[in-house]
Scaffold this motif. Structure first.
Motif, PDB file in Angstrom:
ATOM      1  N   PHE A   4     -14.148   9.458  63.753  1.00 63.23           N
ATOM      2  CA  PHE A   4     -13.269  10.129  62.812  1.00 63.23           C
ATOM      3  C   PHE A   4     -11.800   9.896  63.177  1.00 63.23           C
ATOM      4  N   ALA A   5     -11.520   9.865  64.485  1.00 65.03           N
ATOM      5  CA  ALA A   5     -10.132   9.666  64.930  1.00 65.03           C
ATOM      6  C   ALA A   5      -9.564   8.349  64.409  1.00 65.03           C
ATOM      7  N   GLU A   6     -10.457   7.352  64.251  1.00 67.74           N
ATOM      8  CA  GLU A   6      -9.981   6.056  63.783  1.00 67.74           C
ATOM      9  C   GLU A   6      -9.918   5.983  62.260  1.00 67.74           C
ATOM     10  N   LEU A   7     -10.660   6.870  61.604  1.00 70.09           N
ATOM     11  CA  LEU A   7     -10.671   6.858  60.140  1.00 70.09           C
ATOM     12  C   LEU A   7      -9.579   7.745  59.541  1.00 70.09           C
ATOM     13  N   ALA A   8      -9.338   8.870  60.201  1.00 68.60           N
ATOM     14  CA  ALA A   8      -8.384   9.831  59.655  1.00 68.60           C
ATOM     15  C   ALA A   8      -7.028   9.172  59.519  1.00 68.60           C
ATOM     16  N   GLY A   9      -6.405   9.358  58.385  1.00 68.70           N
ATOM     17  CA  GLY A   9      -5.073   8.804  58.176  1.00 68.70           C
ATOM     18  C   GLY A   9      -5.076   7.413  57.571  1.00 68.70           C
ATOM     19  N   LYS A  10      -6.255   6.807  57.444  1.00 72.20           N
ATOM     20  CA  LYS A  10      -6.312   5.474  56.831  1.00 72.20           C
ATOM     21  C   LYS A  10      -5.912   5.574  55.356  1.00 72.20           C
ATOM     22  N   TYR A  11      -5.263   4.514  54.871  1.00 78.06           N
ATOM     23  CA  TYR A  11      -4.911   4.481  53.459  1.00 78.06           C
ATOM     24  C   TYR A  11      -6.157   4.245  52.617  1.00 78.06           C
ATOM     25  N   VAL A  12      -6.220   4.926  51.474  1.00 78.15           N
ATOM     26  CA  VAL A  12      -7.313   4.717  50.537  1.00 78.15           C
ATOM     27  C   VAL A  12      -6.722   4.009  49.317  1.00 78.15           C
ATOM     28  N   THR A  13      -7.343   2.902  48.932  1.00 74.99           N
ATOM     29  CA  THR A  13      -6.814   2.170  47.779  1.00 74.99           C
ATOM     30  C   THR A  13      -7.876   2.072  46.689  1.00 74.99           C
ATOM     31  N   SER A  14      -7.428   1.876  45.482  1.00 75.37           N
ATOM     32  CA  SER A  14      -8.372   1.643  44.387  1.00 75.37           C
ATOM     33  C   SER A  14      -8.807   0.178  44.457  1.00 75.37           C
ATOM     34  N   SER A  15      -9.759  -0.218  43.604  1.00 76.96           N
ATOM     35  CA  SER A  15     -10.322  -1.568  43.714  1.00 76.96           C
ATOM     36  C   SER A  15      -9.273  -2.636  43.435  1.00 76.96           C
ATOM     37  N   ASP A  16      -8.223  -2.259  42.691  1.00 75.29           N
ATOM     38  CA  ASP A  16      -7.181  -3.270  42.438  1.00 75.29           C
ATOM     39  C   ASP A  16      -6.051  -3.215  43.476  1.00 75.29           C
ATOM     40  N   GLY A  17      -6.285  -2.500  44.563  1.00 73.27           N
ATOM     41  CA  GLY A  17      -5.351  -2.554  45.682  1.00 73.27           C
ATOM     42  C   GLY A  17      -4.228  -1.536  45.633  1.00 73.27           C
ATOM     43  N   LYS A  18      -4.256  -0.632  44.611  1.00 67.78           N
ATOM     44  CA  LYS A  18      -3.197   0.368  44.535  1.00 67.78           C
ATOM     45  C   LYS A  18      -3.492   1.517  45.506  1.00 67.78           C
ATOM     46  N   ILE A  19      -2.458   1.954  46.229  1.00 62.39           N
ATOM     47  CA  ILE A  19      -2.678   3.026  47.202  1.00 62.39           C
ATOM     48  C   ILE A  19      -2.849   4.359  46.485  1.00 62.39           C
ATOM     49  N   ILE A  20      -3.945   5.054  46.817  1.00 59.05           N
ATOM     50  CA  ILE A  20      -4.201   6.352  46.199  1.00 59.05           C
ATOM     51  C   ILE A  20      -3.697   7.469  47.112  1.00 59.05           C
ATOM     52  N   GLY A  21      -3.912   7.323  48.392  1.00 56.48           N
ATOM     53  CA  GLY A  21      -3.481   8.351  49.340  1.00 56.48           C
ATOM     54  C   GLY A  21      -4.048   8.041  50.707  1.00 56.48           C
ATOM     55  N   ARG A  22      -4.127   9.077  51.547  1.00 51.62           N
ATOM     56  CA  ARG A  22      -4.698   8.880  52.876  1.00 51.62           C
ATOM     57  C   ARG A  22      -5.957   9.717  53.029  1.00 51.62           C
ATOM     58  N   LEU A  23      -6.889   9.174  53.801  1.00 49.44           N
ATOM     59  CA  LEU A  23      -8.114   9.916  54.088  1.00 49.44           C
ATOM     60  C   LEU A  23      -7.788  11.010  55.091  1.00 49.44           C
ATOM     61  N   THR A  24      -8.151  12.267  54.788  1.00 51.57           N
ATOM     62  CA  THR A  24      -7.847  13.327  55.745  1.00 51.57           C
ATOM     63  C   THR A  24      -9.080  14.061  56.238  1.00 51.57           C
ATOM     64  N   ASP A  25     -10.180  13.966  55.497  1.00 52.20           N
ATOM     65  CA  ASP A  25     -11.324  14.787  55.897  1.00 52.20           C
ATOM     66  C   ASP A  25     -12.591  14.252  55.226  1.00 52.20           C
ATOM     67  N   PHE A  26     -13.728  14.641  55.768  1.00 48.80           N
ATOM     68  CA  PHE A  26     -15.010  14.357  55.123  1.00 48.80           C
ATOM     69  C   PHE A  26     -15.719  15.674  54.839  1.00 48.80           C
ATOM     70  N   ALA A  27     -16.467  15.711  53.751  1.00 49.27           N
ATOM     71  CA  ALA A  27     -17.367  16.844  53.536  1.00 49.27           C
ATOM     72  C   ALA A  27     -18.749  16.378  53.959  1.00 49.27           C
ATOM     73  N   PHE A  28     -19.528  17.273  54.573  1.00 54.73           N
ATOM     74  CA  PHE A  28     -20.890  16.886  54.965  1.00 54.73           C
ATOM     75  C   PHE A  28     -21.834  18.051  54.763  1.00 54.73           C
ATOM     76  N   LEU A  29     -23.139  17.739  54.767  1.00 56.17           N
ATOM     77  CA  LEU A  29     -24.143  18.779  54.583  1.00 56.17           C
ATOM     78  C   LEU A  29     -24.532  19.334  55.939  1.00 56.17           C
ATOM     79  N   ALA A  30     -24.530  20.656  56.067  1.00 58.71           N
ATOM     80  CA  ALA A  30     -24.886  21.255  57.350  1.00 58.71           C
ATOM     81  C   ALA A  30     -26.399  21.373  57.459  1.00 58.71           C
ATOM     82  N   THR A  31     -27.039  20.237  57.679  1.00 59.68           N
ATOM     83  CA  THR A  31     -28.491  20.233  57.808  1.00 59.68           C
ATOM     84  C   THR A  31     -28.864  19.410  59.029  1.00 59.68           C
TER      85      THR A  31
END
Lengths: 402, 414
Positions: A4-31
Motif C-alpha cells: 500500500f505504501a507504494e500505491l498510495a499517492g500514485k496518479y490515476v489516469t483515464s484510458s486516454d491518459g488524462k489525470i483524474i486524481g491520486r489514489l488515497t485508499d482502498f475499500a475491502f471486505l472484512a471477511t
C-alpha cells in the motif's frame, strides 16, 4: 505482491491518459477472503470511489478502463487507511503487539489483502528508504526481512469494531501452518509466490517450499537465484531436497549443488547417488544409529541431546565398526532397558531390510507384514545406505496412481 | 444523614483514587531545570516576576486538562492518535522531535541532581550513577501504583521550599500583592525571563506525559469530573510551590543583590541570610526535583515510543513484556548520566537547543490537541467548549511568541 505504501499517492489516469486524481485508499471486505473492492481517488473536486473492476493496469500510474463508473460505500466495506493501516494490533487477550506499518495486497488472480507488514521495512517504505536501508544493513553483512503477518491471523469481524485483533495469543503466534500456507500459495503465480516467500523467515520459507507441489517447486527453483535456492535446500530435509533437485535440469542442478552448505551438500550428494532407483529416490539419511557396545543410557542421552529437531524417530539402527547393519531396536525397547545394558544384548539381530533395487511395492508389503514404519536400505555388504519411511513410500505410490 | 455520609465517603474515595496524574505531571514541571530557571528569575527580578504566576497556572491547567480528557475518552495516548490519524511519516517526525527535546531535559535534570549531590559533599561520580541505577531498577520492577506512590513522595519533598521561604523572613505583603499588581519596568530582559519561566512549566513532554500516564491509570469517563478537579488542583499546587521557591530566593538573594544563574548556586547563596538549614532544604528540594524530572521526562519518551510503534508499554508490565519501553527509558538515563558527568560540558548549548525545540514543538502539539479534542469521532460528547478552544489557541499564540522571543534573547544575550 503490492504494498500500500507504494500505491498510495500514485496518479490515476483515464484510458486516454488524462489525470483524474491520486489514489488515497482502498475499500475491502472484512471477511476471511478480504477482497479489495474499490479505489478511493482524491480529485481536485473531492473524492470518488471506483470499483476495482474498472482498473485496467498499475504501472507508474494507475489506468482506469474507458467509461469507468463510480459508486458509494457499501455497508460491509472497510477502508485500508482507516481500519487497518497504522492501527494497533492486539492479541486475543488484548495485549499490544505491534502496529500495522504497511498493508500487503495480492494482485493475482484477484485483488485481495494478503496480510500486513509489521516490520521496520514497512516503516522505511513510507519514507522511500526501503532500498537505502537494505543496502545499509547488507553493508553489515546481514539482511532485513519484512515481518509479514498473513491475513489468516487477523479476526475480520473485529476490524469493523475498530480493532485489529489476532486470533492467537502473542507468544503463541504460530502464524499459519506451513502446509496450509503452501496450499494457499499454490494458487499464485511464481512471481507473486517468490515475493511472498521473500517476506517469510528462512526456516519458515523452507518449510513452506517443502510443502508445495512438485511442479511449483520446480518452477520456483528455476526462477530464483542459485544461491537463494541453495540456501533453501540446505534448510529442508535432505530427502525432500533431493526430490526437488531431481525435478530440475542437470545444468541447473549443477549450478545449485556447489552452493549448498557443507553438511547439506554431503547428505544430498550421497542421496543423489542413490537416486538412480525407485527406493533410492525415497531414501533419507535422517536416521539414528548406535554401536553394539553402547549402553542404553548413553543412547538415550545422545538422543535427548542431538535429535531435538530430527524428523519423527522410530528406530535405533545398530551399526558395527565395518558399517554393517547388525541390529535394530524400537524406542519402547530402548526405554525398558536398565541404564548399563549394551545395545547388542537387546537389539533384534534379524533386521528386515531392503536393497536399492527392491521395488517400492515389495518394500510396502514388508512394512505392512512386519508392522515397521521405516526400512533400512542396505547394499550387498549389509552396509546401511539410508532408510525409507512409510509416509514417503505411501506418498510416492499415491502419486504414481494418480 | 447516613446516606449523605456514604455519598461523601464514596466521593472522597474516588477523589483519592484519582489523585496522581495531574499533581505528578504538574509538579514535575518544577523539575531541576525548572527550579534553576525560577531561582535565576527570582534572583534577578525579585517580586516583580511574580506577576506571571497566575496566568501561567491557568494555561497549565487548561492544556493539561484537555490532554487528560482525550486520553480518558479515547483510551489512547496522544502518540497513538497522531500515528493512527496522520500516518507513519508525521509520527516519526514528531517522535524524533520529542526524543531530542526530552533528552535535553533529561540531561538538565540529571545535571541538577549532580549539582545537588555536590552541595552535600557527595561525590557525583559515585553517587549519581548509583542513584540513576536505583531509580531505573525501581521503576522497572514496581507496578504502576507503587511507582505512583513513589512519585507522590518525591512531590512531598517540594514542601522543603515552603519552609525555606518562611526561614527567609520575606515581606509577605509585597510577595502576595505582586501576584496581581504589576510593578517595575518591563524590559526585554524581563520579558525573556518571564517566558523562560513559562516555557519550563508548560512543556511538550508534559502534554505527552499526562496523556499516557492517565491512560496507564485506566481512568474512565465517569472519572472525568474528578480528574479535571485534580488537574486544576495540581496546577495550583505546583505554582504555589513555585511561589514559595521564588519567595525564598527573592527575599534573600535578590534583596542582597547577589547574582546566581542556577539552583545549586541559589542553595548556597541563601545560607547567610536564611540560615544553613534553609540552604540545605533548598538543596534537598533540588535533589528530589532532579530525580522526579529525569524519570518522568524519560518515561514520556518511552511511552511515546511504544505508542508510536505499537509495542507494549506500561508501568504495570514486566521488563520482558515491555522490553522496548524500558530500554528507551534506560538509554535516556544512561546518556543523561554520561553527559552530566563529562567535565567541561556546556549545558548552556543544550539548554538553548532544548528551549528552542520545546518552543517549536508546543504549538504543534496544541494543534493536535485542538484537532483531537474537537473531533466528535474521538471525543463523542466530550469535545472542547468554546472557552477551552479560545484558551488553547490563545496559549499557542502566547507560547509561540514567547519561545521565539526567548530564543532571540538567548542568542543576543538580553
Amino acid at each position: 505482491m503490492l504494498y500500500f505504501a507504494e500505491l498510495a499517492g500514485k496518479y490515476v489516469t483515464s484510458s486516454d491518459g488524462k489525470i483524474i486524481g491520486r489514489l488515497t485508499d482502498f475499500a475491502f471486505l472484512a471477511t476471511d477472503q478480504p477482497l479489495v473492492t474499490k479505489l478511493r481517488i482524491d480529485t481536485r473536486v473531492g473524492h470518488i470511489l471506483v470499483p476495482i473492476s474498472n482498473m485496467k493496469s498499475i504501472n507508474g500510474t494507475i489506468t482506469l478502463t474507458p467509461g469507468f463508473e463510480t459508486s458509494g460505500v457499501s455497508d460491509n466495506e472497510l477502508s485500508v487507511k482507516i481500519h487497518l493501516l497504522d492501527q494497533q494490533i492486539i492479541d486475543i487477550k488484548g495485549n499490544k503487539v505491534v502496529r500495522v506499518n504497511d498493508v500487503v495486497i495480492q494482485d493475482k488472480p484477484y485483488f485481495v489483502i494478503a496480510g500486513v507488514d509489521v516490520g521496520v521495512l514497512g516503516i522505511a517504505r513510507w519514507l522511500k528508504l526501503e532500498q537505502a536501508l537494505n543496502r545499509l544493513v547488507s553493508g553489515f553483512g546481514t539482511s532485513l526481512r519484512s515481518d509479514f503477518l498473513p491475513w489468516e491471523n487477523i479476526q475480520p469481524l473485529e476490524l469493523s469494531r475498530g480493532k485489529v485483533q489476532l486470533k492467537h495469543e502473542e507468544g503463541k503466534l504460530t502464524k499459519l501452518a506451513p502446509e496450509d500456507l503452501a496450499d494457499h500459495l499454490e494458487r499464485l503465480s511464481v512471481k507473486n509466490l517468490t515475493k511472498i516467500l521473500d517476506l517469510l523467515p528462512n526456516e519458515y520459507e523452507a518449510e513452506v517450499i517443502q510443502n508445495l507441489n512438485v511442479s511449483r517447486q520446480r518452477e520456483l527453483l528455476r526462477s530464483i537465484l542459485p544461491k537463494h535456492a541453495a540456501g533453501i535446500l540446505s534448510l529442508i530435509d535432505p530427502d525432500e531436497a533431493v526430490d526437488i533437485l531431481l525435478t530440475l535440469s542437470e545444468r541447473r542442478r549443477n549450478l545449485i549443488t556447489p552452493l549448498l552448505t557443507e553438511d547439506a551438500k554431503k547428505q544430498i550428494d550421497y542421496l543423489l547417488n542413490l537416486s538412480t532407483t525407485d527406493i533410492g529416490n525415497l531414501a533419507t539419511t535422517d536416521y539414528f544409529s548406535a554401536e553394539p557396545e553402547e549402553t542404553a543410557m548413553s543412547v538415550r542421552r545422545r538422543m535427548k541431546r542431538d535429535t531435538t529437531l530430527a524428523t519423527p524417530l522410530t528406530y535405533v539402527f545398530v551399526i558395527n565398526k565395518k558399517k554393517e547393519l547388525v541390529g535394530v531396536c524400537n524406542l519402547h525397547e530402548l526405554l525398558l532397558q536398565d541404564a548399563d545394558v549394551p545395545m547388542y544384548k537387546f537389539m533384534i539381530p534379524n533386521v528386515v531390510a531392503v536393497y536399492l533395487t527392491t521395488p517400492p511395492e515389495i518394500a510396502m508389503k514388508k512394512m505392512v507384514k512386519y508392522k515397521i514404519y521405516s526400512l533400512p536400505i542396505i547394499n550387498d555388504k549389509r552396509q546401511l545406505l539410508g532408510i525409507v519411511t512409510i509416509d514417503d513410500l505411501v506418498e510416492s505410490m499415491q502419486e504414481k496412481r494418480t | 444523614m447516613r446516606t449523605l455520609f456514604h455519598q461523601w465517603k464514596h466521593r472522597i474515595l474516588i477523589a483519592l483514587a484519582i489523585v496522581g496524574p495531574g499533581l505528578i505531571t504538574a509538579v514535575a514541571d518544577n523539575d531541576a531545570a525548572g527550579v534553576s530557571t525560577y531561582s535565576m528569575a527570582a534572583a534577578t527580578f525579585g517580586y516583580q516576576i511574580f506577576i506571571v504566576l497566575i496566568p501561567m497556572t491557568i494555561l497549565l491547567a487548561i492544556t493539561q486538562e484537555i490532554g487528560a480528557r482525550i486520553a480518558i475518552v479515547a483510551e489512547k495516548g496522544l502518540a497513538d492518535l497522531i500515528r493512527e490519524r496522520y500516518g507513519v511519516r508525521i509520527a516519526l517526525v514528531m517522535y524524533g522531535l520529542l526524543f531530542f527535546v526530552n533528552l535535553a531535559v533529561v540531561i538538565m535534570d540529571v545535571a541538577g541532581l549532580k549539582a545537588a549531590l555536590s552541595l552535600f559533599g557527595l561525590n557525583p561520580t559515585v553517587f549519581l550513577p548509583a542513584i540513576i541505577v536505583g531509580l531505573y531498577l525501581f521503576v522497572v520492577l514496581s507496578s504502576y501504583s507503587i511507582v505512583e506512590r513513589f512519585f507522590l513522595v518525591l512531590v512531598a519533598f517540594y514542601g522543603t521550599y515552603i519552609i525555606s521561604a518562611f526561614m527567609a523572613k520575606p515581606d509577605w505583603a509585597t510577595a502576595t500583592s505582586s501576584l496581581i499588581i504589576p510593578h517595575g519596568q518591563i524590559t526585554p530582559r524581563f520579558l525573556y525571563v518571564s517566558i523562560a519561566v513559562l516555557g519550563t512549566t508548560i512543556t511538550a513532554w508534559g502534554q505527552f506525559f499526562i496523556n499516557s500516564y492517565v491512560k496507564d491509570k485506566h481512568l474512565t469517563t465517569e472519572h472525568l469530573k474528578y480528574n479535571r478537579a485534580e488537574i486544576y488542583l495540581g496546577a495550583i499546587v505546583t505554582d504555589t510551590l513555585t511561589f514559595f521557591m521564588m519567595v525564598a530566593v527573592a527575599a534573600t538573594i535578590f534583596a542582597n543583590k547577589i547574582i546566581v544563574t542556577d539552583a545549586a548556586q541559589a542553595a548556597i547563596a541563601i545560607r547567610p541570610f536564611a540560615g544553613n538549614f534553609a540552604g540545605i532544604l533548598f538543596g534537598v528540594g533540588l535533589l528530589f526535583a532532579g530525580m522526579l524530572g529525569c524519570v518522568i521526562v524519560a518515561l514520556t519518551t518511552a511511552y511515546a515510543f511504544s505508542e508510536f510503534f505499537g509495542y507494549s508499554g506500561s508501568l504495570d508490565e514486566t521488563f520482558r513484556k515491555s522490553k522496548l519501553f524500558y530500554t528507551t527509558l534506560l538509554i535516556q538515563l544512561v546518556i543523561g548520566t554520561i553527559v552530566a558527568l563529562m567535565p567541561n560540558v556546556s549545558l548552556f548549548a543544550i539548554t538553548l537547543a532544548a528551549n528552542f525545540v520545546n518552543g517549536a514543538i508546543l504549538p504543534i502539539i496544541f494543534y493536535f490537541l485542538y484537532e483531537f479534542a474537537n473531533n466528535e469521532a474521538i471525543m463523542g460528547t466530550h469535545t472542547n467548549n468554546k472557552v477551552q478552544n479560545w484558551l488553547l489557541a490563545g496559549s499557542a499564540v502566547v507560547i509561540i511568541f514567547a519561545s521565539l522571543l526567548g530564543l532571540l534573547g538567548q542568542i543576543f544575550g538580553w
